[in-house]
Scaffold this motif. Sequence first.
Motif, mmCIF file in Angstrom:
data_model
loop_
_atom_site.group_PDB
_atom_site.id
_atom_site.type_symbol
_atom_site.label_atom_id
_atom_site.label_comp_id
_atom_site.label_asym_id
_atom_site.label_seq_id
_atom_site.Cartn_x
_atom_site.Cartn_y
_atom_site.Cartn_z
ATOM 1 N N GLU A 1 34.149 -16.169 8.254
ATOM 2 C CA GLU A 1 35.016 -17.082 9.007
ATOM 3 C C GLU A 1 35.313 -18.346 8.205
ATOM 4 O OE1 GLU A 1 32.285 -15.647 10.120
ATOM 5 O OE2 GLU A 1 33.147 -14.206 11.553
ATOM 6 N N GLU A 2 34.289 -18.869 7.515
ATOM 7 C CA GLU A 2 34.507 -20.073 6.707
ATOM 8 C C GLU A 2 35.433 -19.782 5.532
ATOM 9 O OE1 GLU A 2 30.709 -22.967 6.848
ATOM 10 O OE2 GLU A 2 30.278 -20.943 6.098
ATOM 11 N N LEU A 3 35.293 -18.606 4.931
ATOM 12 C CA LEU A 3 36.180 -18.248 3.827
ATOM 13 C C LEU A 3 37.634 -18.221 4.281
ATOM 14 C CD1 LEU A 3 34.246 -15.409 1.941
ATOM 15 C CD2 LEU A 3 34.644 -17.749 1.177
ATOM 16 N N ASN A 4 37.856 -17.746 5.482
ATOM 17 C CA ASN A 4 39.211 -17.718 6.048
ATOM 18 C C ASN A 4 39.788 -19.125 6.085
ATOM 19 O OD1 ASN A 4 41.559 -17.126 7.457
ATOM 20 N ND2 ASN A 4 40.538 -17.012 9.438
ATOM 21 N N ILE A 5 38.996 -20.077 6.591
ATOM 22 C CA ILE A 5 39.458 -21.463 6.688
ATOM 23 C C ILE A 5 39.654 -22.067 5.297
ATOM 24 C CG2 ILE A 5 38.828 -23.776 7.488
ATOM 25 C CD1 ILE A 5 37.217 -22.393 9.739
ATOM 26 N N VAL A 6 38.672 -21.847 4.423
ATOM 27 C CA VAL A 6 38.692 -22.447 3.089
ATOM 28 C C VAL A 6 39.925 -22.005 2.302
ATOM 29 C CG1 VAL A 6 37.572 -22.390 0.822
ATOM 30 C CG2 VAL A 6 36.218 -22.835 2.882
ATOM 31 N N PHE A 7 40.190 -20.698 2.277
ATOM 32 C CA PHE A 7 41.322 -20.220 1.484
ATOM 33 C C PHE A 7 42.660 -20.609 2.113
ATOM 34 C CE2 PHE A 7 38.115 -17.742 -0.682
ATOM 35 C CZ PHE A 7 38.592 -17.721 -1.987
ATOM 36 N N ASN A 8 42.694 -20.803 3.405
ATOM 37 C CA ASN A 8 43.913 -21.318 4.037
ATOM 38 C C ASN A 8 44.170 -22.765 3.625
ATOM 39 O OD1 ASN A 8 44.986 -19.129 5.459
ATOM 40 N ND2 ASN A 8 43.565 -19.404 7.163
#
Length: 408
Positions: A207-214
């Motif tokens: 979930e954090e990777l989703n936010i980070v790459f966005n």
Amino acid sequence: MNDAQLKAKLKEGKSGKHSVDRGLYFRITDQKSAFWIVRYTINSKRRELTIGRYGKPPEGLSLANAKIEAANVRAQVNKGLDPIAERKRSSLIHLKTVDEVAEDWLKVCDKRLENPQIPRRVYKKDISPSIGELTIDRVTPRDILGIIRNINDSNRPTIANDALIHCKQIFNHAIKLGLIEYNVALPFSNKDAGGVEKSRTRALSFEELNIVFNVFKKNSDQFTRENYIACLFLVCLGIRKQELIAAKWFEFDLDNYVWMLPAERTKTKVAIRIPIPEELISYFHELKIRSCDSEYLFPARRASKRRGFISDDTLNHALAKLFGNQGYKKKEKFPNLLGEAGIQHFVIHDLRRTCRSLLSELAIPSHIAERCLNHKIRGVEGIYDRYDYFEERKSALTNLTEHILDLL
């Protein structure tokens, strides 16, 4: 013999030695050149020392200056020193400033360390500006304390510890060279610098990777597309940052989805075949275009004589900007975009730990996950198990990559 007589002798051109003063001789060579020689006796041995060529300064020595140099030689002999023997001594005894001693120490680091650029960078950036121009014997403990406090004030405790270690090693090096007798950095410990360092445990969730790459994608003016792809590779392939940024195109067989990482570029000093998930191939093709015929995947963005790929700090600085430049001197103010998005602080190296943690979350067996990160296997298993688990690693990294790309 006066100067006019010397010139007459030289014009005459007859080779030989002519006494001028106490122990000082005027020597004319067969080639009609003239030199100053000093004769002296030490330890019951007669010796001759050439102190310079006859002529006008700065290329030569006048009669008056030759007499001064001869007097200096006699003074050394009176102290029991042999001027010829002193000339033959190692040039290291002539090192004076901290910069000179540090450069000699850094040359040792170049031969001994796998990444000698790290202590060189810390020295140039954080130590040399404060004490580099001082003579090595002029530095005091207060100077060392000022260095580590300045680094701490910029919120870089790990660098403060590193700088203290480097200072201790530089002044130990000076002791070995006979330049000083006491290490001024020795009284200090990590408590005076950045404190006792704890092992990092930060790993990002899916979930954090989703936010980070966005956030990366939305702020491409600060975090370039090349940086985006580099971070994606780090978390999907589990490689070390240095292995990635220094990679050359000849190492890759994209048709067969394999990266042949040579032994000299791995921490384990063992070559490894890294399986490339098919889903990442399009990113490699994009990098190929962006690299503009460079031999490197991530070519240097500024002209550099030192190397052709990006700096070790490029990704670190780019990520730090998105955290409001956290961990770096704040020359410019940046908004904490990742923090505002609810992301706890992390650094580039945490992406490798993230890869390992997510492999476990996907129920990848531990021995496969460890080999995905090219970790050395300890004990008897590491000695006898030489199978490289290529297919198993390929399946594991493909599984991880698919989960990550589904979020982006």
